[in-house]
Write a protein that holds these residues in place. Sequence first.
Motif, PDB file in Angstrom:
ATOM      1  N   THR A  65       0.849  -1.178  -0.101  1.00 37.31           N
ATOM      2  CA  THR A  65      -0.071  -0.209   0.051  1.00 37.31           C
ATOM      3  C   THR A  65       0.769   1.177   0.063  1.00 37.31           C
ATOM      4  O   THR A  65       0.446   2.292  -0.841  1.00 37.31           O
ATOM      5  N   SER A  66       2.127   0.992   0.631  1.00 34.91           N
ATOM      6  CA  SER A  66       3.046   2.441   0.694  1.00 34.91           C
ATOM      7  C   SER A  66       3.647   2.505  -0.854  1.00 34.91           C
ATOM      8  O   SER A  66       3.521   3.754  -1.187  1.00 34.91           O
ATOM      9  N   LEU A  69       0.356   3.139  -3.833  1.00 35.28           N
ATOM     10  CA  LEU A  69      -0.396   4.043  -3.691  1.00 35.28           C
ATOM     11  C   LEU A  69       0.432   5.413  -3.800  1.00 35.28           C
ATOM     12  O   LEU A  69      -0.097   6.513  -3.569  1.00 35.28           O
ATOM     13  N   SER A 124      -0.741   3.045   3.338  1.00 39.15           N
ATOM     14  CA  SER A 124      -1.535   3.765   2.197  1.00 39.15           C
ATOM     15  C   SER A 124      -1.396   5.282   2.680  1.00 39.15           C
ATOM     16  O   SER A 124      -1.741   5.938   1.648  1.00 39.15           O
TER      17      SER A 124
END
Length: 416
Positions: A65-66, A69, A124
């Motif tokens: 997610t890091s 996104l 995220s």
Amino acid sequence: MSSTHDVRPSYAAVLRIPHARRTFAAALIGRLSYGIAPLSVMLAVTRASGSYAVAGVVMALFSATSVFLSPARAAFIDRYGPRRALVPMVAAHTGLLGLLAVLLWRPGAASPFVLAAVAALAGSCTPPLGPTMRAVWGRLAPDRALMQRAYSLDAVAEELLFVSGPLLVGLLVGFAPPAAGIVVGAALMVAGTAGFVSSPAVRAVPAGKREPGPDPAGRRVLRGLGRPVIAAAAVGLALGVVDLLVVAFAQGHGHGAGSAAWVLAALSAGSAVGGLVNGAVQWRASAGTRLSVQAAGLGLALCAAGPAQGLGTLAAAVAVAGVFVSPLITTAYLIADEAAAPEARVQAGAWVNTAVNAGITGGAAAAGVLVGWLPAGVCFAATGAVMLVTAVAVARGAAREKGYGTSRTPRDVLTT
């Protein structure tokens, strides 16, 4: 008073730019969290759950997610400006890291599903401080020679952060639970971002303009990023492969993990030296030509690592390979910044950054499969061959770009 164009283009000149030292130092403090928080999360989850499988899944979600996104978060920076976008991101990211630390402080306090969900949400919201700082460099140092040095300095500093971060975690877990590292990482992010957004250089960055029609800057920016993204993904893949291959090589020759660490340190040292030299030289070749040459140099050095018979020879070959890593990534950022529309500079840098990280993830996965089938030397040569193919692809892209004519720059091609 002399303008930026009149300043001698050196690293000292970069740091003498008004507000540069303050802004850069604050960004580095926040970015140190990237080297501390992920490792602390992995150690804390392993300790709390007693399962490497759970730790692997939680870390995969946090990282995915890091990384993937990042361009979307960068689009918010471009649209609303750093101050309005970074503050809520940091608040959400550090709040979730704090919650994760609480859940992990006592073993068995939370289920793996809860840990995975909180980690994914925290990832995220990771603030893109690196791409944002590079976009600010573009405003602080509009002169191309100064900007090249600023980007090189930024890349070398980032390399050192990712080396020092795990070392600090190693010291911290000697007297505190790993969850304390998550708290430290969150505190660094808050402190660094607070200093960053309060800098006059960042306060002066305007919010982007919303453009009418179905083709916003977030989509148009992709048109000029083929070469830098391909090159960044390839160098990321090479780094992901090399990390595992060095460990496999050391174990195959009867050495421990500590020996592999020294070889990887040689890679980082070579990258730091290469980055500093790249920024100090006034290159006459275009950035596109340099990108191709740097990719070829990295490929040849990795091919040379294939026949290595001992750790000393491997360390030397890997150090030479490292010399091309930081310059290649720096040049990719420069080309991306040149290609980007003015209102999408953070997104452009984020796409390159995402390509590097995605390449590292893919490279590690590929190496895990290949090392069980092929000798480490063959895997080094295969990785080098991938870089050589990338060099050819980048060179062909540069040649096509010249076909537009001297009156059209990459930015012109993008925006017309």
